[in-house]
Design an enzyme around this catalytic site. Structure first.
Site, PDB file in Angstrom:
ATOM      1  CB  SER A  35      11.954   4.893 -14.574  1.00 46.81           C
ATOM      2  OG  SER A  35      11.274   4.567 -13.396  1.00 46.81           O
ATOM      3  CG  ASN A  36       8.928   0.684 -12.562  1.00 53.43           C
ATOM      4  OD1 ASN A  36       9.524  -0.184 -11.918  1.00 53.43           O
ATOM      5  ND2 ASN A  36       8.542   1.830 -12.018  1.00 53.43           N
ATOM      6  NE  ARG A  69     -13.264   2.256 -12.390  1.00 57.20           N
ATOM      7  CZ  ARG A  69     -13.066   1.092 -11.775  1.00 57.20           C
ATOM      8  NH1 ARG A  69     -12.122   0.286 -12.164  1.00 57.20           N
ATOM      9  NH2 ARG A  69     -13.837   0.730 -10.767  1.00 57.20           N
ATOM     10  CG  MET A 127      -0.583   7.091 -12.599  1.00 60.54           C
ATOM     11  SD  MET A 127       0.194   6.114 -11.274  1.00 60.54           S
ATOM     12  CE  MET A 127      -0.317   7.063  -9.853  1.00 60.54           C
ATOM     13  CG  LEU A 135      -6.265  -1.893 -14.857  1.00 59.41           C
ATOM     14  CD1 LEU A 135      -5.052  -2.811 -14.953  1.00 59.41           C
ATOM     15  CD2 LEU A 135      -6.750  -1.509 -16.254  1.00 59.41           C
ATOM     16  CG  ASN A 152       0.301  -2.417  -9.799  1.00 66.07           C
ATOM     17  OD1 ASN A 152       0.667  -1.629 -10.666  1.00 66.07           O
ATOM     18  ND2 ASN A 152      -0.113  -2.022  -8.607  1.00 66.07           N
ATOM     19  CG  HIS A 199       1.763   0.070  -4.274  1.00 65.42           C
ATOM     20  ND1 HIS A 199       0.938   1.051  -4.796  1.00 65.42           N
ATOM     21  CD2 HIS A 199       1.838   0.304  -2.942  1.00 65.42           C
ATOM     22  CE1 HIS A 199       0.536   1.834  -3.811  1.00 65.42           C
ATOM     23  NE2 HIS A 199       1.057   1.404  -2.682  1.00 65.42           N
ATOM     24  CG  ASP A 204      -2.285  -0.654  -4.687  1.00 61.51           C
ATOM     25  OD1 ASP A 204      -1.892  -1.015  -5.803  1.00 61.51           O
ATOM     26  OD2 ASP A 204      -2.370   0.539  -4.346  1.00 61.51           O
ATOM     27  CD  GLU A 224       8.731   1.692  -7.997  1.00 64.64           C
ATOM     28  OE1 GLU A 224       7.738   1.955  -7.328  1.00 64.64           O
ATOM     29  OE2 GLU A 224       9.016   2.309  -9.042  1.00 64.64           O
TER      30      GLU A 224
HETATM   31  C1  GRF Z   1       6.373   3.953  -9.576  1.00 66.03           C
HETATM   32  O1  GRF Z   1       6.839   4.473  -8.376  1.00 66.03           O
HETATM   33  C2  GRF Z   1       5.320   2.901  -9.331  1.00 66.03           C
HETATM   34  O2  GRF Z   1       5.537   2.166  -8.180  1.00 66.03           O
HETATM   35  C3  GRF Z   1       4.085   3.729  -9.194  1.00 66.03           C
HETATM   36  O3  GRF Z   1       4.236   4.740 -10.161  1.00 66.03           O
HETATM   37  C4  GRF Z   1       5.625   4.990 -10.374  1.00 66.03           C
HETATM   38  C5  GRF Z   1       5.908   4.901 -11.837  1.00 66.03           C
HETATM   39  O4  GRF Z   1       7.205   5.293 -12.166  1.00 66.03           O
HETATM   40  N1  GRF Z   1       2.905   2.917  -9.345  1.00 66.03           N
HETATM   41  P1  GRF Z   1       7.732   5.161 -13.647  1.00 66.03           P
HETATM   42  O5  GRF Z   1       6.726   5.829 -14.560  1.00 66.03           O
HETATM   43  O6  GRF Z   1       7.883   3.703 -13.971  1.00 66.03           O
HETATM   44  O7  GRF Z   1       9.045   5.880 -13.658  1.00 66.03           O
END
Ligand code: GRF
Length: 196
Positions: free
Chosen positions: A23-24, A70, A95, A98, A111, A113, A149, A178
């Site tokens: 969604s972001n 990694r 997720m 890095l 990023n 958060h 973070d 966000e």
């Molecule tokens: C968000 O809440 C972000 O803060 C976290 O993972 C989620 C990702 O949401 N790191 P989306 O995939 O962008 O919907």
């Protein structure tokens, strides 16, 4: 989004890293069509990849299986993204942690958060905020550094926790924040209002 995002300088190109629903990513695609050069990540079936394809943006999937460690994975991911000649990478629900091998390859990595950092770093930030019983949590956009973070903050906004909130209801109110902060942070970066 209620406000129209500002135009980015014409040659601004950035990559988005995503592992989930995206969604972001969608907020960034909607705000800055033509500026998202590539969407990359570790999860082949992430809905974020579908969103990218629908927007006509190339996808780079790197499968973590088959990499010794990694750093090797991050080097391959960085190689794939660097081929698109981007000035910024945006972590939008990516997720994996890095390593420096990746971070050092790009001028900046942002990023988002779901907490008021430095509170609730790491996974399940919303769940843990609810478990502790805080009166408010929020969203932080920051530059990524090797420590998880912990990088310099670009934007931060509080969101109240309401009586009866569950992880889902609280996330539902955090998500639009966000999206707005991330879209704003990308503009701040490309217009030089924030620097690493
Ligand atoms: C968000 O809440 C972000 O803060 C976290 O993972 C989620 C990702 O949401 N790191 P989306 O995939 O962008 O919907």
């Amino acid at each position: 989004m209620s406000e129209r995002p500002e135009d980015l300088p014409e040659d601004s190109r950035f990559a988005v890293l995503a592992s989930g629903s995206g969604s972001n990513l969608q907020a960034l695609l909607d705000a800055y069509p033509g500026h998202v050069a590539v969407v990359a990540g570790d999860k082949e079936d992430a809905f974020a990849f579908e969103r990218a394809r629908l927007a006509g943006v190339p996808v780079e999937h790197v499968n973590p299986i088959g990499f010794e460690d990694r750093k090797d994975f991050d080097r391959e991911l960085a190689d794939r993204i660097a081929a698109y000649d981007v000035a910024l990478v945006v972590g939008a629900g990516y997720m994996r942690v890095l390593s420096a091998v990746f971070l050092e390859r790009f001028p900046a990595v942002l990023n988002v958060h779901p907490s008021l950092l430095p509170e609730f770093k790491g996974l399940h930030a919303v769940r843990r905020a609810l478990a502790v019983g805080v009166g408010q949590t929020g969203v932080t956009v920051h530059f990524m550094v090797e420590e998880v973070d912990a990088g310099p903050v670009v934007a931060r906004e509080a969101v109240p926790v309401l009586p009866g909130d569950t992880e889902d209801t609280l996330l539902e109110r955090l998500h639009p924040v966000e999206h707005r902060l991330l879209v704003g942070a990308v503009a701040d970066y490309f217009t030089g209002r924030v620097m690493v």
